[in-house]
Design a protein around this motif. Structure first.
Motif, mmCIF file in Angstrom:
data_model
loop_
_atom_site.group_PDB
_atom_site.id
_atom_site.type_symbol
_atom_site.label_atom_id
_atom_site.label_comp_id
_atom_site.label_asym_id
_atom_site.label_seq_id
_atom_site.Cartn_x
_atom_site.Cartn_y
_atom_site.Cartn_z
ATOM 1 N N ILE A 134 15.797 74.165 66.632
ATOM 2 C CA ILE A 134 16.187 75.416 66.031
ATOM 3 C C ILE A 134 15.974 76.455 67.333
ATOM 4 O O ILE A 134 16.878 77.161 67.437
ATOM 5 C CB ILE A 134 14.992 75.735 64.855
ATOM 6 N N THR A 135 14.966 76.416 68.053
ATOM 7 C CA THR A 135 14.714 77.485 69.044
ATOM 8 C C THR A 135 15.300 77.022 70.256
ATOM 9 O O THR A 135 15.519 78.005 71.261
ATOM 10 C CB THR A 135 13.115 77.303 69.363
ATOM 11 N N VAL A 160 8.606 78.742 65.456
ATOM 12 C CA VAL A 160 10.009 79.515 65.299
ATOM 13 C C VAL A 160 9.554 81.178 65.236
ATOM 14 O O VAL A 160 8.863 81.475 64.044
ATOM 15 C CB VAL A 160 10.900 79.260 64.193
ATOM 16 N N ASP A 170 15.599 83.484 62.147
ATOM 17 C CA ASP A 170 15.353 81.895 61.899
ATOM 18 C C ASP A 170 14.437 81.712 61.086
ATOM 19 O O ASP A 170 14.398 80.695 60.387
ATOM 20 C CB ASP A 170 15.398 81.590 63.448
#
Length: 244
Positions: free
Chosen positions: A230-231, A152, A157
């Motif tokens: 998340i990415t 990340v 984030d």
């Protein structure tokens, strides 16, 4: 709309169920049922972390969830260390699992632990050995771009992810996977590999050409860091839906 699928999303070491916050709503929006629990020692169960918490504990967590909600035909997704967890779960309740998805995950054979699958894990255990609490391993540090924190790189984030990470018990990496029930071998499997910016020295074990059920292995790639949920949540969601 196709028949709804039940997804159980299992986070990796140091993370918690919130790591799936961007993926779960996308699956739900498509009409599917989604569970993303935090394993013992993480998230809302962080206060339960202790030296006795291990792979068996986390296996029991997921099986408990499946039985509590009487889930069947489950697509069980395991990220990173949770590849061991979902393998154990499939061995214990194979009749409830329709598919296993290994997301940039450790893929064991029967009797292997995290150290066997990824020898670098031993260095983390050795690093903790000299600390006041040698049974606990702190999260990996943030690295320079493009590696970032578990891949990340967005500053916001990273800040959020750091707020969710907690230590991991050494026993999680030492206990072996149990895959001795022949029924688990028949469960279809898919592998999603995060490629493009792997940290130096982290060697990924090649995916076998064939699944345990004899079918050709299904391997997909995402051009992103380790924490794809998340990415690249939309791209990951598309792969999960495509394999339903």
């Amino acid at each position: 709309m196709p028949h709804p699928t039940t997804y159980v999303l299992v986070h990796g070491a140091w993370h918690d169920g919130r790591s799936w916050n961007r993926v779960a709503p996308l699956l739900t929006a498509e009409g599917h049922r989604v569970f993303a629990p935090s394993l013992t020692g993480h998230g809302d169960k962080a206060d339960l972390l202790g030296p006795e918490v291990g792979l068996t504990t986390h296996t029991d967590d997921v099986i408990g969830l499946i039985l509590e909600h009487d889930l069947n035909d489950v697509v069980l997704v395991g990220h990173s260390y949770a590849g061991l967890v979902i393998s154990n779960v499939a061995n214990r309740v194979p009749e409830r699992i329709s598919r296993l998805v290994y997301l940039d995950a450790m893929v064991p054979t029967h009797g292997e632990n995290a150290i066997d699958v990824m020898p670098l894990t031993q260095a983390l255990i050795d690093g903790a050995a000299g600390s006041a609490q040698p049974w606990r391993i702190p999260p990996l540090p943030e690295l320079a771009a493009p590696l970032g924190l578990f891949g990340v790189t967005d500053p916001d984030d990273i800040s959020w992810l750091k707020s969710t990470l907690t230590d991991e018990s050494v026993l999680c990496f030492q206990q072996p996977a149990e895959m001795d029930d022949p029924a688990q071998a028949s469960i279809p499997r898919a592998h999603i590999l995060c490629v493009g910016n792997e940290p130096e020295g982290v060697a990924r074990r090649p995916i076998p050409k064939f699944q345990p059920n004899g079918e050709p292995s299904r391997v997909h790639t995402l051009d992103t860091g380790h924490d794809a949920m998340i990415t690249k949540p939309a791209e990951l969601c598309a792969l999960l839906l495509d394999n339903s």
